[in-house]
Design a protein around this motif. Structure first.
Motif, PDB file in Angstrom:
ATOM      1  N   GLN A  30      -8.842  -0.600  -5.513  1.00  0.00           N
ATOM      2  CA  GLN A  30      -8.290  -0.862  -4.488  1.00  0.00           C
ATOM      3  C   GLN A  30      -6.789  -0.469  -4.050  1.00  0.00           C
ATOM      4  O   GLN A  30      -6.588  -0.093  -2.906  1.00  0.00           O
ATOM      5  CB  GLN A  30      -8.607  -2.414  -4.194  1.00  0.00           C
ATOM      6  CG  GLN A  30      -8.319  -3.102  -3.174  1.00  0.00           C
ATOM      7  CD  GLN A  30      -8.526  -4.646  -2.952  1.00  0.00           C
ATOM      8  OE1 GLN A  30      -9.534  -5.031  -3.614  1.00  0.00           O
ATOM      9  NE2 GLN A  30      -7.649  -5.413  -2.220  1.00  0.00           N
ATOM     10  N   ASP A  31      -6.112  -0.726  -4.886  1.00  0.00           N
ATOM     11  CA  ASP A  31      -4.562   0.007  -4.995  1.00  0.00           C
ATOM     12  C   ASP A  31      -4.809   1.502  -4.081  1.00  0.00           C
ATOM     13  O   ASP A  31      -4.175   1.882  -3.368  1.00  0.00           O
ATOM     14  CB  ASP A  31      -3.856  -0.106  -5.994  1.00  0.00           C
ATOM     15  CG  ASP A  31      -3.511  -1.517  -6.555  1.00  0.00           C
ATOM     16  OD1 ASP A  31      -3.470  -2.150  -5.554  1.00  0.00           O
ATOM     17  OD2 ASP A  31      -3.425  -1.847  -7.695  1.00  0.00           O
ATOM     18  N   THR A  34      -6.066   1.810  -0.993  1.00  0.00           N
ATOM     19  CA  THR A  34      -5.359   1.335   0.165  1.00  0.00           C
ATOM     20  C   THR A  34      -4.226   2.223   0.398  1.00  0.00           C
ATOM     21  O   THR A  34      -3.871   2.557   1.756  1.00  0.00           O
ATOM     22  CB  THR A  34      -4.851   0.057  -0.351  1.00  0.00           C
ATOM     23  OG1 THR A  34      -5.787  -0.862  -0.503  1.00  0.00           O
ATOM     24  CG2 THR A  34      -3.992  -0.690   0.834  1.00  0.00           C
ATOM     25  N   ASP A  38      -3.268   3.867   4.031  1.00  0.00           N
ATOM     26  CA  ASP A  38      -2.198   3.796   4.709  1.00  0.00           C
ATOM     27  C   ASP A  38      -1.615   5.063   5.159  1.00  0.00           C
ATOM     28  O   ASP A  38      -0.878   4.915   6.326  1.00  0.00           O
ATOM     29  CB  ASP A  38      -1.010   3.388   3.561  1.00  0.00           C
ATOM     30  CG  ASP A  38      -1.107   1.567   3.231  1.00  0.00           C
ATOM     31  OD1 ASP A  38      -1.744   0.706   4.185  1.00  0.00           O
ATOM     32  OD2 ASP A  38      -0.524   1.361   2.185  1.00  0.00           O
ATOM     33  N   GLY A  75      -6.275  -4.835   3.568  1.00  0.00           N
ATOM     34  CA  GLY A  75      -4.957  -4.952   3.383  1.00  0.00           C
ATOM     35  C   GLY A  75      -4.132  -3.793   3.899  1.00  0.00           C
ATOM     36  O   GLY A  75      -3.124  -3.672   3.725  1.00  0.00           O
ATOM     37  N   THR A  76      -4.841  -3.043   4.833  1.00  0.00           N
ATOM     38  CA  THR A  76      -4.298  -2.126   6.035  1.00  0.00           C
ATOM     39  C   THR A  76      -3.758  -2.840   7.110  1.00  0.00           C
ATOM     40  O   THR A  76      -4.288  -3.851   7.678  1.00  0.00           O
ATOM     41  CB  THR A  76      -4.940  -0.916   5.903  1.00  0.00           C
ATOM     42  OG1 THR A  76      -6.004  -1.213   6.922  1.00  0.00           O
ATOM     43  CG2 THR A  76      -5.440  -0.434   4.543  1.00  0.00           C
TER      44      THR A  76
ATOM     45  N   ARG B  68      -0.315  -7.295  -9.811  1.00  0.00           N
ATOM     46  CA  ARG B  68      -1.855  -7.847 -10.055  1.00  0.00           C
ATOM     47  C   ARG B  68      -1.606  -9.496 -10.367  1.00  0.00           C
ATOM     48  O   ARG B  68      -2.567 -10.408  -9.818  1.00  0.00           O
ATOM     49  CB  ARG B  68      -2.207  -7.477 -11.351  1.00  0.00           C
ATOM     50  CG  ARG B  68      -3.607  -7.506 -11.705  1.00  0.00           C
ATOM     51  CD  ARG B  68      -4.617  -6.778 -11.110  1.00  0.00           C
ATOM     52  NE  ARG B  68      -4.670  -5.310 -11.534  1.00  0.00           N
ATOM     53  CZ  ARG B  68      -4.281  -4.211 -10.961  1.00  0.00           C
ATOM     54  NH1 ARG B  68      -4.058  -4.276  -9.711  1.00  0.00           N
ATOM     55  NH2 ARG B  68      -4.229  -3.026 -11.286  1.00  0.00           N
ATOM     56  N   THR B  73      -1.267  -5.816  -3.337  1.00  0.00           N
ATOM     57  CA  THR B  73      -1.623  -4.387  -3.374  1.00  0.00           C
ATOM     58  C   THR B  73      -0.609  -3.451  -3.797  1.00  0.00           C
ATOM     59  O   THR B  73       0.586  -3.621  -3.428  1.00  0.00           O
ATOM     60  CB  THR B  73      -2.249  -3.962  -2.177  1.00  0.00           C
ATOM     61  OG1 THR B  73      -3.310  -4.610  -1.642  1.00  0.00           O
ATOM     62  CG2 THR B  73      -2.829  -2.407  -2.323  1.00  0.00           C
ATOM     63  N   LEU B  74      -0.636  -2.572  -4.915  1.00  0.00           N
ATOM     64  CA  LEU B  74       0.354  -1.626  -5.363  1.00  0.00           C
ATOM     65  C   LEU B  74       0.359  -0.463  -4.346  1.00  0.00           C
ATOM     66  O   LEU B  74      -0.515   0.194  -4.351  1.00  0.00           O
ATOM     67  CB  LEU B  74      -0.163  -1.243  -6.895  1.00  0.00           C
ATOM     68  CG  LEU B  74       0.893  -0.384  -7.472  1.00  0.00           C
ATOM     69  CD1 LEU B  74       2.267  -0.789  -7.815  1.00  0.00           C
ATOM     70  CD2 LEU B  74       0.304   0.430  -8.643  1.00  0.00           C
ATOM     71  N   ARG B  75       1.469  -0.587  -3.680  1.00  0.00           N
ATOM     72  CA  ARG B  75       1.742   0.341  -2.615  1.00  0.00           C
ATOM     73  C   ARG B  75       2.825   1.271  -2.797  1.00  0.00           C
ATOM     74  O   ARG B  75       3.794   0.912  -3.693  1.00  0.00           O
ATOM     75  CB  ARG B  75       1.703  -0.243  -1.070  1.00  0.00           C
ATOM     76  CG  ARG B  75       0.934  -1.189  -0.802  1.00  0.00           C
ATOM     77  CD  ARG B  75       1.261  -1.646   0.596  1.00  0.00           C
ATOM     78  NE  ARG B  75       0.201  -1.477   1.336  1.00  0.00           N
ATOM     79  CZ  ARG B  75      -0.753  -2.163   2.049  1.00  0.00           C
ATOM     80  NH1 ARG B  75      -1.006  -3.367   1.534  1.00  0.00           N
ATOM     81  NH2 ARG B  75      -1.561  -1.614   2.764  1.00  0.00           N
ATOM     82  N   GLU B 244      -1.431  -9.945   3.731  1.00  0.00           N
ATOM     83  CA  GLU B 244      -1.316  -8.663   3.918  1.00  0.00           C
ATOM     84  C   GLU B 244      -1.938  -7.811   4.984  1.00  0.00           C
ATOM     85  O   GLU B 244      -3.181  -8.391   5.203  1.00  0.00           O
ATOM     86  CB  GLU B 244      -1.844  -8.086   2.468  1.00  0.00           C
ATOM     87  CG  GLU B 244      -1.128  -7.112   1.923  1.00  0.00           C
ATOM     88  CD  GLU B 244      -1.693  -6.737   0.580  1.00  0.00           C
ATOM     89  OE1 GLU B 244      -2.983  -6.656   0.273  1.00  0.00           O
ATOM     90  OE2 GLU B 244      -1.044  -6.316  -0.313  1.00  0.00           O
ATOM     91  N   GLY B 245      -1.769  -6.740   5.617  1.00  0.00           N
ATOM     92  CA  GLY B 245      -2.414  -6.047   6.902  1.00  0.00           C
ATOM     93  C   GLY B 245      -1.782  -6.835   8.154  1.00  0.00           C
ATOM     94  O   GLY B 245      -2.049  -6.139   9.044  1.00  0.00           O
TER      95      GLY B 245
END
Lengths: 424, 301
Positions: A30-31, A34, A38, A75-76, B68, B73-75, B244-245
């Motif tokens: 998922q990371d 995403t 992004d 999440g986006t 986690r 989310t790891l961005r 998020e988002g």
């Protein structure tokens, strides 16, 4: 009534592909997905947009990721009102998502959509041993404490051995590499040809990065800026020193001419010409058509990764064109031997007559047009991400040259192949 | 920020700070004041000097574990709560100093406001500065503000202001601290979080915040709680993960911690738009819906 309209590739984005347990070791599917989305949103300016749909997938999936694409989308900054679904067709997943989105666009059901895929072999799902799973399920459904204790009493420490996903075919027990080694032997593909293909892949991808070609295709993630597997200085001599990895001691396949386990994600934005115009985007290439095929590898009537050799002639026949009527070819390099077996099969009169039912062989392709910006051997191959990488890459290439036709071919586990045509 | 600042060569190590904080909490250790390494007498005022460390980098694995634990989310951009974690050893160093007017153990985090001026990249090195200021009376004791500032090459990118309470003889006449209003009772809960009993230990491992009230039932009981409680900053990070988002690239997010979240436990999340702002709350799942956290996401001031 919806009016059928062609679907165009409008842009793409992927994250650099990492080697297993490399920089993305702690990132989940998922990371990764995403991150790819992004970058696509930033590049194409679609934040806040409600799209027709997002189709995505991963080959290695945790059970918690039953709705991976939708959860990633949420999440986006894409509008939460955009529906999404997961697709699974092994290594064909990424290209299959593009086919699904393009088909819906072409049918007039949607105007825009994203096709995407991700995979991580670092954060792979590990299941509990089947015996232990049964005990736990039984204990969970037990009506009395005594029943629960009885169920749990069957536990043995040996059952703690986890089920780690293997890169092997469920019905043959052979790994994909071992299957391909059989194909390579059957078609007599020499080691040197495989190493040459791998060297070209690295050279082309390195040049693509150096020339800035990848700048609007790739967004760095977690500090990684280029594909980690890329070895610009690979030579036929250096690859020639590697020991065989598949096919026994006299095998021709090595770690150098096979794709490594990798982590990464890729995404492609598709839409009608009208939608593109309304959003200030330039159609790069038209998603013309696609074909999938499957072979019977279980009874060894055909090699596991030979299905694209069947899919392509069917697609060509539908369009009344020949194998040489393409300006660019993108053949997924799962193994150099897979690409070379496919090319050899199309050149072989016996195969083309007996297996494909053609009077004439399909013929050979101009190798100068093959994977001109590198392939999976250099970039790596996070299973479901490869389709998106190739579609984005080819669409840009066709647009840059001001027109032309390109062929995509991707082999997949289970004896499957997914192929498509793009035109600009 | 007014006042001087003492720049440290590197981020202090947390373990000795915990030792210092723990020792300082033991009554009678003042007698040991003449021995080396043991804190001297407490001051009456907050230290005028801040503490800073330059060029603090983010370790991607540590951030991944943090994400986690918080559901983030790891961005490529770090979460808005991450500089709090990065600067946590500095905060500890400041507040565990012997001259600090209050013992570290027993301090209560009342509210927390973070302003993100722009998204901060994972690879950016942060100059972090921590300062305690604004000692003031509070109905339940005395409160002060803990300020953290993050800069990248001289550019202000992120700020945090936390209100910390030292429980004691309060001033009944003191103004209660104003915090964000939660969404109205009519706003339905949109999410349920089932929190495991070891959540405090998990968050402690990824944040370095090993306050014993979060770690173990016995430690929590010794400090006046029936069970371990969730870290307030975990709850805040989890709320941001829920949003998020919907979070713009520059924003202010303020929360007040109204009531501890006992572990294990189940709480619910609600959010609703209020003009340009987004009000959110974490409430208990029972019929009473006790308010644990009230928050507000708004454009930066």
């Amino acid at each position: 009534m919806a009016v059928p309209e062609p679907a165009y590739v409008l842009g793409s984005n992927r994250i650099p592909f990492a080697r297993s347990n490399g920089p993305y070791a702690k990132a989940s599917n998922q990371d990764l997905l995403t991150a790819a989305l992004d970058g696509l949103i930033d590049r194409t300016g679609i934040a806040g947009e409600r799209l027709g749909e997002v189709a995505g997938g991963a080959v290695l999936k945790h059970s918690r990721d039953f709705n991976l694409t939708r959860e990633s989308l949420l999440g986006t900054r894409i509008a939460a009102e955009t529906p999404a679904y997961d697709v699974g067709q092994a290594c064909g997943t990424g290209l299959e998502t593009a086919i699904l989105v393009a088909n819906k666009i072409a049918l007039g059901q949607i105007e825009s959509g994203i096709a995407c895929g991700t995979d991580t072999t670092s954060d792979a799902p590990i299941a509990v041993n089947d015996d232990l799973r049964e005990i736990l399920l039984e204990a969970n459904s037990a009506r009395s404490t005594l029943d629960r204790v009885r169920a749990l009493a069957r536990f043995r420490p040996g059952q703690l051995a986890p089920e780690i996903p293997r890169n092997s075919e469920p019905r043959t027990g052979l790994s994909m590499g071992e299957h391909t080694a059989i194909m390579a032997r059957e078609w007599g593909i020499p080691r040197r040809s495989q190493d040459e293909l791998a060297t070209a892949s690295h050279r082309h991808l390195a040049a693509a990065y150096d020339s800035g070609f990848e700048d609007d295709l790739v967004t760095p993630y977690l500090g990684l800026e280029r594909d980690q597997n890329l070895r610009p200085d690979s030579t036929v001599d250096s690859l020639g020193k590697l020991k065989p990895a598949f096919g026994g001691e006299d095998g021709t396949m090595t770690a150098g001419n096979s794709t490594p386990l990798s982590d990464g994600a890729a995404s492609v934005l598709l839409g009608t010409a009208g939608w593109a115009e309304g959003h200030g985007l330039t159609p790069l290439a038209r998603f013309v058509d696609a074909e999938t095929a499957a072979v019977d590898h279980v009874t060894a009537r055909e090699g596991l990764l030979m299905a694209p050799a069947y899919a392509v002639p069917r697609l060509l026949a539908r369009h009344g064109i020949g194998l040489r009527d393409f300006d660019l070819y993108e053949i997924h390099e799962a193994f150099a031997a897979q690409v070379l077996c496919t090319l050899a099969a199309w050149e072989d009169p016996v195969f083309c007559r007996e297996r494909l039912g053609l009077d004439e062989p399909l013929g050979s392709i101009d190798r100068e047009k093959l994977n001109v910006r590198g392939g999976s051997l250099a970039a790596g191959h996070p299973f479901a991400a490869t389709g998106g990488r190739i579609v984005g890459n080819l669409a840009k290439l066709l647009h840059e040259r001001g027109g032309g036709r390109g062929l995509i071919s991707v082999c997949a586990a289970g004896g499957q192949g997914v192929v498509a045509i793009l035109e600009a | 920020m007014p006042g001087g600042v003492r720049t440290l060569d590197r981020m202090p190590s947390l373990l000795p700070l915990y030792g210092r904080a723990g020792l300082a909490a033991v009554p009678g250790t003042g007698l040991l004041g003449r021995l080396p390494l043991v804190p001297g007498p407490r001051g009456r005022e907050l230290p005028p000097e801040g503490l800073s460390v330059a060029g603090v980098a983010t370790d991607a694995s540590a951030l991944a574990a943090y994400c986690r634990a918080c559901g983030l989310t790891l961005r490529n951009e770090i979460p808005a709560t991450w500089p709090h974690v990065l600067s946590f050893p500095l905060q500890m160093a400041l507040m565990s100093a012997g001259s600090f007017p209050f013992p570290l153990i027993g301090l209560v985090h009342l509210d927390n406001e973070i302003v993100q001026r722009r998204p901060v990249g994972l690879g950016e090195r942060l100059d972090l500065e921590v300062r305690a200021t604004g000692l003031r009376p509070h109905p339940k004791g005395r409160a002060f503000s803990l300020l953290v500032r993050a800069r990248v090459g001289g550019e202000d990118v992120w700020e945090e202001r936390g209100t910390i309470l030292h429980r004691g003889a309060g001033d009944p006449g003191a103004e209660p601290e104003a915090g964000p209003d939660p969404p109205g009772d009519d706003v339905p809960d949109s999410a349920e979080w089932r929190l495991p009993g070891d959540l405090g230990r998990r968050y402690a491992a990824v944040s370095g915040d090993r306050n014993p009230i979060h770690l173990h039932p016995l430690a929590a009981r010794a400090l006046g709680f029936p069970r371990p409680i969730a870290h307030g900053m975990w709850t805040k990070a989890r709320a941001l993960a829920q949003l998020e988002g919907r979070i713009p690239s520059a924003f202010r997010v303020a929360v007040s911690f109204r009531r501890p979240v006992l572990l294990p436990g189940t709480v619910r999340f609600a959010a609703s738009a209020r003009g340009r702002d987004l009000a959110f709350a974490v409430r208990g799942s029972g019929r009473e819906r006790p308010l644990h956290l009230a928050g507000e996401l708004s454009p930066p001031a």
